[in-house]
Design an enzyme around this catalytic site. Structure first.
Site, PDB file in Angstrom:
ATOM      1  N   PHE A 240      42.926  75.432  29.042  1.00 12.04           N
ATOM      2  CA  PHE A 240      43.831  76.521  29.438  1.00 12.04           C
ATOM      3  C   PHE A 240      45.308  76.186  29.165  1.00 12.04           C
ATOM      4  CE2 PHE A 240      46.061  78.060  33.506  1.00 12.04           C
ATOM      5  CZ  PHE A 240      46.553  79.198  32.905  1.00 12.04           C
TER       6      PHE A 240
ATOM      7  N   ALA B 187      44.288  66.329  28.893  1.00  9.01           N
ATOM      8  CA  ALA B 187      42.828  66.230  29.035  1.00  9.01           C
ATOM      9  C   ALA B 187      42.452  65.766  30.433  1.00  9.01           C
ATOM     10  CB  ALA B 187      42.272  65.249  28.002  1.00  9.01           C
TER      11      ALA B 187
ATOM     12  N   THR C 197      49.381  67.137  38.769  1.00  7.13           N
ATOM     13  CA  THR C 197      49.253  68.284  39.667  1.00  7.13           C
ATOM     14  C   THR C 197      49.954  68.046  40.998  1.00  7.13           C
ATOM     15  OG1 THR C 197      47.606  69.487  40.967  1.00  7.13           O
ATOM     16  CG2 THR C 197      46.993  67.275  40.314  1.00  7.13           C
ATOM     17  N   ASP C 198      50.285  69.145  41.684  1.00 11.32           N
ATOM     18  CA  ASP C 198      50.843  69.023  43.038  1.00 11.32           C
ATOM     19  C   ASP C 198      49.781  68.588  44.051  1.00 11.32           C
ATOM     20  OD1 ASP C 198      49.368  71.388  43.153  1.00 11.32           O
ATOM     21  OD2 ASP C 198      51.008  72.645  43.878  1.00 11.32           O
ATOM     22  N   GLU C 199      48.498  68.692  43.671  1.00 13.16           N
ATOM     23  CA  GLU C 199      47.428  68.386  44.647  1.00 13.16           C
ATOM     24  C   GLU C 199      47.419  66.924  45.068  1.00 13.16           C
ATOM     25  OE1 GLU C 199      43.640  70.109  44.201  1.00 13.16           O
ATOM     26  OE2 GLU C 199      44.412  71.951  43.329  1.00 13.16           O
TER      27      GLU C 199
ATOM     28  N   TYR D 220      38.803  65.625  42.895  1.00 13.31           N
ATOM     29  CA  TYR D 220      39.691  65.961  41.772  1.00 13.31           C
ATOM     30  C   TYR D 220      41.084  65.373  41.989  1.00 13.31           C
ATOM     31  CZ  TYR D 220      43.202  68.652  39.228  1.00 13.31           C
ATOM     32  OH  TYR D 220      44.301  69.003  38.470  1.00 13.31           O
TER      33      TYR D 220
ATOM     34  N   LYS E  56      43.190  62.460  39.935  1.00  9.61           N
ATOM     35  CA  LYS E  56      44.492  62.692  39.288  1.00  9.61           C
ATOM     36  C   LYS E  56      45.538  61.728  39.866  1.00  9.61           C
ATOM     37  CE  LYS E  56      45.656  65.407  36.672  1.00  9.61           C
ATOM     38  NZ  LYS E  56      45.678  65.390  35.171  1.00  9.61           N
TER      39      LYS E  56
ATOM     40  N   HIS F   7      39.170  71.985  52.209  1.00  8.09           N
ATOM     41  CA  HIS F   7      40.116  72.887  51.538  1.00  8.09           C
ATOM     42  C   HIS F   7      41.566  72.638  51.986  1.00  8.09           C
ATOM     43  CE1 HIS F   7      40.436  77.320  49.980  1.00  8.09           C
ATOM     44  NE2 HIS F   7      41.305  76.512  49.402  1.00  8.09           N
TER      45      HIS F   7
HETATM   46  P1  NAD Z   1      41.089  72.865  31.639  1.00  7.31           P
HETATM   47  O1  NAD Z   1      39.913  72.407  32.425  1.00  7.31           O
HETATM   48  O2  NAD Z   1      41.243  74.306  31.316  1.00  7.31           O
HETATM   49  O3  NAD Z   1      41.170  72.068  30.254  1.00  7.31           O
HETATM   50  C1  NAD Z   1      40.921  70.705  30.153  1.00  7.31           C
HETATM   51  C2  NAD Z   1      40.695  70.390  28.689  1.00  7.31           C
HETATM   52  O4  NAD Z   1      40.475  68.970  28.573  1.00  7.31           O
HETATM   53  C3  NAD Z   1      39.454  71.058  28.096  1.00  7.31           C
HETATM   54  O5  NAD Z   1      39.757  71.606  26.827  1.00  7.31           O
HETATM   55  C4  NAD Z   1      38.449  69.922  27.973  1.00  7.31           C
HETATM   56  O6  NAD Z   1      37.523  70.097  26.900  1.00  7.31           O
HETATM   57  C5  NAD Z   1      39.352  68.731  27.745  1.00  7.31           C
HETATM   58  N1  NAD Z   1      38.751  67.454  28.171  1.00  7.31           N
HETATM   59  C6  NAD Z   1      38.086  67.200  29.321  1.00  7.31           C
HETATM   60  N2  NAD Z   1      37.678  65.918  29.341  1.00  7.31           N
HETATM   61  C7  NAD Z   1      38.092  65.359  28.176  1.00  7.31           C
HETATM   62  C8  NAD Z   1      37.984  64.066  27.618  1.00  7.31           C
HETATM   63  N3  NAD Z   1      37.350  63.079  28.252  1.00  7.31           N
HETATM   64  N4  NAD Z   1      38.543  63.836  26.411  1.00  7.31           N
HETATM   65  C9  NAD Z   1      39.196  64.825  25.731  1.00  7.31           C
HETATM   66  N5  NAD Z   1      39.297  66.065  26.208  1.00  7.31           N
HETATM   67  C10 NAD Z   1      38.767  66.344  27.421  1.00  7.31           C
HETATM   68  O7  NAD Z   1      42.356  72.321  32.445  1.00  7.31           O
HETATM   69  P2  NAD Z   1      43.819  72.939  32.568  1.00  7.31           P
HETATM   70  O8  NAD Z   1      43.841  73.878  33.697  1.00  7.31           O
HETATM   71  O9  NAD Z   1      44.255  73.375  31.231  1.00  7.31           O
HETATM   72  O10 NAD Z   1      44.614  71.631  33.019  1.00  7.31           O
HETATM   73  C11 NAD Z   1      45.214  70.774  32.044  1.00  7.31           C
HETATM   74  C12 NAD Z   1      45.905  69.632  32.776  1.00  7.31           C
HETATM   75  O11 NAD Z   1      46.884  70.146  33.664  1.00  7.31           O
HETATM   76  C13 NAD Z   1      44.961  68.799  33.640  1.00  7.31           C
HETATM   77  O12 NAD Z   1      45.350  67.456  33.537  1.00  7.31           O
HETATM   78  C14 NAD Z   1      45.194  69.320  35.044  1.00  7.31           C
HETATM   79  O13 NAD Z   1      44.942  68.318  36.008  1.00  7.31           O
HETATM   80  C15 NAD Z   1      46.663  69.674  34.983  1.00  7.31           C
HETATM   81  N6  NAD Z   1      47.098  70.753  35.865  1.00  7.31           N
HETATM   82  C16 NAD Z   1      46.447  71.957  35.899  1.00  7.31           C
HETATM   83  C17 NAD Z   1      46.961  72.981  36.717  1.00  7.31           C
HETATM   84  C18 NAD Z   1      46.296  74.338  36.754  1.00  7.31           C
HETATM   85  O14 NAD Z   1      46.675  75.175  37.575  1.00  7.31           O
HETATM   86  N7  NAD Z   1      45.321  74.650  35.909  1.00  7.31           N
HETATM   87  C19 NAD Z   1      48.092  72.772  37.481  1.00  7.31           C
HETATM   88  C20 NAD Z   1      48.723  71.510  37.439  1.00  7.31           C
HETATM   89  C21 NAD Z   1      48.223  70.526  36.611  1.00  7.31           C
HETATM   90  O1  DAU Z   2      47.661  73.091  42.422  1.00  9.37           O
HETATM   91  C1  DAU Z   2      47.367  72.788  41.091  1.00  9.37           C
HETATM   92  C2  DAU Z   2      45.876  72.887  40.874  1.00  9.37           C
HETATM   93  O2  DAU Z   2      45.556  74.272  40.857  1.00  9.37           O
HETATM   94  C3  DAU Z   2      45.409  72.213  39.593  1.00  9.37           C
HETATM   95  O3  DAU Z   2      45.662  70.837  39.674  1.00  9.37           O
HETATM   96  C4  DAU Z   2      43.914  72.451  39.365  1.00  9.37           C
HETATM   97  O4  DAU Z   2      43.507  71.911  38.127  1.00  9.37           O
HETATM   98  C5  DAU Z   2      43.673  73.949  39.362  1.00  9.37           C
HETATM   99  O5  DAU Z   2      42.297  74.214  39.238  1.00  9.37           O
HETATM  100  C6  DAU Z   2      44.199  74.573  40.650  1.00  9.37           C
HETATM  101  O6  DAU Z   2      43.433  74.122  41.784  1.00  9.37           O
HETATM  102  P1  DAU Z   2      43.007  75.117  42.964  1.00  9.37           P
HETATM  103  O7  DAU Z   2      41.848  74.559  43.686  1.00  9.37           O
HETATM  104  O8  DAU Z   2      44.202  75.517  43.763  1.00  9.37           O
HETATM  105  O9  DAU Z   2      42.595  76.390  42.048  1.00  9.37           O
HETATM  106  P2  DAU Z   2      41.418  77.463  42.184  1.00  9.37           P
HETATM  107  O10 DAU Z   2      41.736  78.553  41.218  1.00  9.37           O
HETATM  108  O11 DAU Z   2      40.080  76.821  42.104  1.00  9.37           O
HETATM  109  O12 DAU Z   2      41.623  78.009  43.646  1.00  9.37           O
HETATM  110  C7  DAU Z   2      42.855  78.604  44.067  1.00  9.37           C
HETATM  111  C8  DAU Z   2      42.706  78.967  45.522  1.00  9.37           C
HETATM  112  O13 DAU Z   2      41.764  80.047  45.623  1.00  9.37           O
HETATM  113  C9  DAU Z   2      42.160  77.850  46.375  1.00  9.37           C
HETATM  114  O14 DAU Z   2      42.770  77.903  47.659  1.00  9.37           O
HETATM  115  C10 DAU Z   2      40.672  78.175  46.493  1.00  9.37           C
HETATM  116  C11 DAU Z   2      40.635  79.681  46.440  1.00  9.37           C
HETATM  117  N1  DAU Z   2      39.425  80.276  45.815  1.00  9.37           N
HETATM  118  C12 DAU Z   2      39.045  79.826  44.595  1.00  9.37           C
HETATM  119  C13 DAU Z   2      37.925  80.344  43.973  1.00  9.37           C
HETATM  120  C14 DAU Z   2      37.484  79.817  42.620  1.00  9.37           C
HETATM  121  C15 DAU Z   2      38.741  81.287  46.445  1.00  9.37           C
HETATM  122  O15 DAU Z   2      39.123  81.723  47.557  1.00  9.37           O
HETATM  123  N2  DAU Z   2      37.636  81.814  45.836  1.00  9.37           N
HETATM  124  C16 DAU Z   2      37.180  81.362  44.636  1.00  9.37           C
HETATM  125  O16 DAU Z   2      36.130  81.857  44.151  1.00  9.37           O
END
Ligand code: NAD
Ligand code: DAU
Length: 361
Positions: free
Chosen positions: A10, A80, A132-134, A158, A162, A293
């Site tokens: 993503f 990744a 991540t902020d988590e 998770y 991280k 949670h």
């Molecule tokens: P995502 O799950 O959509 O994408 C992860 C990508 O990494 C995928 O394309 C997957 O194929 C690849 N991948 C997984 N394992 C791998 C490996 N061993 N080697 C090479 N590639 C691999 O994740 P995202 O939401 O795009 O998050 C990207 C980064 O940002 C992550 O490090 C995540 O912790 C961080 N992050 C995400 C969010 C969020 O809200 N989505 C917020 C803050 C930080």
């Molecule tokens: O804060 C940054 C993080 O945000 C990233 O590090 C993670 O990679 C990313 O997945 C995201 O984590 P969350 O757990 O916050 O995201 P998620 O979309 O899974 O959930 C957002 C909130 O919504 C969380 O409080 C759980 C809730 N939720 C989620 C799902 C999937 C629901 O209530 N129902 C659902 O079906």
């Protein structure tokens, strides 16, 4: 050129698209293509000589060594990871494997490559770790937002994985002098978001007439940032971030989950009204809460704003409208990610859609 890992996911996918649209600098994109990796996100780059895609694991030392020597990047940006909290609860092993061991092996490969560079190239090199902020744990309703000096208190497999990766990155700087910077961002949303996460899941379920599963009381708070703003923050930190520093990235958009879901429903009511005239909000269903949670995340992004002059371009209102519209405009992308593996996950987590539901909204 730069080497990006996880660039078929993503945020990585959005980053690669934006990078190539805005700069003439090539990208080697290394992605394992797990269930979350999707080459369809990158189809607009077909035939673009500035994009070199390599399917590989960041933990595969031989492949990463070879790619570094062949392409000689000036920077590595590490997206990744296994990224979904619910999946980490069902099966933490992959998270340890990629987020901890994978990051360790990547750091070692990069350290080896970096130590062989000429003095000026060594100085100019950057390893940017996307986190991540988590890692900071959970806030009460009255706590101040997370700053970069908050203690690490991860609560899920998770976030623990991280946090471990962040510590490794820090240690590789402190011990070996590797020129690293780390970003800790809040919840992203926007185009190409895999529909296992809250916002895209609500959009696709709403359109399919399925329940909208809200965990617990829906009053958990997240800070939401449009993905393109996260990408611009990463570009800025890569350009001017101070070595060894961490930068919080956030949108100043704290919202309870139920408000997010209601906003998505209201936008869909406006942009794709239901034939029977009812609101998508009637599909909201409260389900069993996520174990452990975290109640609230909030990001204080003042360091990034003051030091590097970064600001998000989107408000939540503009970003969420663009996002909902993107999902309406891209039904093929959505249909193609909802593969057998996706359906299997939805069945496991939500019991086929309604099981686990406690009460309708
Ligand atoms: P995502 O799950 O959509 O994408 C992860 C990508 O990494 C995928 O394309 C997957 O194929 C690849 N991948 C997984 N394992 C791998 C490996 N061993 N080697 C090479 N590639 C691999 O994740 P995202 O939401 O795009 O998050 C990207 C980064 O940002 C992550 O490090 C995540 O912790 C961080 N992050 C995400 C969010 C969020 O809200 N989505 C917020 C803050 C930080
Ligand atoms: O804060 C940054 C993080 O945000 C990233 O590090 C993670 O990679 C990313 O997945 C995201 O984590 P969350 O757990 O916050 O995201 P998620 O979309 O899974 O959930 C957002 C909130 O919504 C969380 O409080 C759980 C809730 N939720 C989620 C799902 C999937 C629901 O209530 N129902 C659902 O079906």
């Amino acid at each position: 050129m730069i080497l990006v890992t996880g660039g078929a996911g993503f945020i990585g996918g959005n980053f690669v698209l934006d990078w190539l649209a805005q700069s003439g600098e090539s990208v080697v994109n290394v992605d394992k293509l797990t269930y979350a990796g999707n080459l369809e996100t990158l189809t607009s780059l077909d035939g673009n000589p500035g994009h070199i895609f390599v399917q590989a694991d960041i933990g595969d030392r031989a492949v990463i060594d070879r790619l570094l020597v062949t392409h000689r990047p000036r920077a590595v940006v590490n997206f990744a990871a296994e990224s979904h909290v619910d999946r980490s609860i069902h099966g933490p092993e992959d998270f340890i494997q990629t987020n901890v061991l994978g990051t360790f092996r990547l750091l070692e490969a990069v350290r080896h490559y970096w130590s062989g560079l000429s003095a000026p190239d060594k100085e100019a090199f950057r390893f940017l770790h996307v986190s991540t902020d988590e890692v900071y744990g959970s806030l009460s309703s009255t706590d101040p937002a997370f700053t970069e000096t908050n203690r690490y208190e991860p609560n899920s497999p998770y976030s623990a994985s991280k946090a471990a990766s962040d510590h490794l990155v820090r240690a590789w700087h402190h011990t070996y002098g590797l020129p690293v910077v780390t970003t800790n961002c809040s919840n992203n949303y926007g185009p190409y978001h895999f529909p296992e996460k809250l916002i895209p899941l609500m959009i696709v379920n709403a359109l399919a007439g399925k329940p909208l599963p809200v965990y617990g009381d829906g009053m958990q708070i997240r800070d939401w940032l449009y993905v393109k703003d996260h990408c611009s923050a990463i570009r800025r930190v890569l350009e001017a971030g101070r070595l060894g520093e961490t930068y919080n990235v956030g949108g100043w958009n704290e919202k309870p989950n139920i408000e997010i879901v209601r906003t998505v429903c209201a936008l869909l009511d406006e942009l794709r009204p239901k034939a029977d005239g009812t609101s998508y909000a009637t599909q909201i269903t409260y389900v069993t809460d996520r174990p452990g949670h975290d109640r609230r995340y909030a990001i204080d992004a003042r360091k990034l704003e003051a030091e590097l002059g970064w600001k998000p371009a989107e408000t939540f209102e503009t970003g969420i409208r663009k996002t909902v519209q993107w999902y309406l405009d891209n039904p093929n992308w959505v249909a193609n990610v909802q593969s057998g593996a996706y359906r299997e996950w939805v069945g496991k987590q939500y019991g086929g859609g309604t099981q686990g539901a406690e009460r309708a909204a």
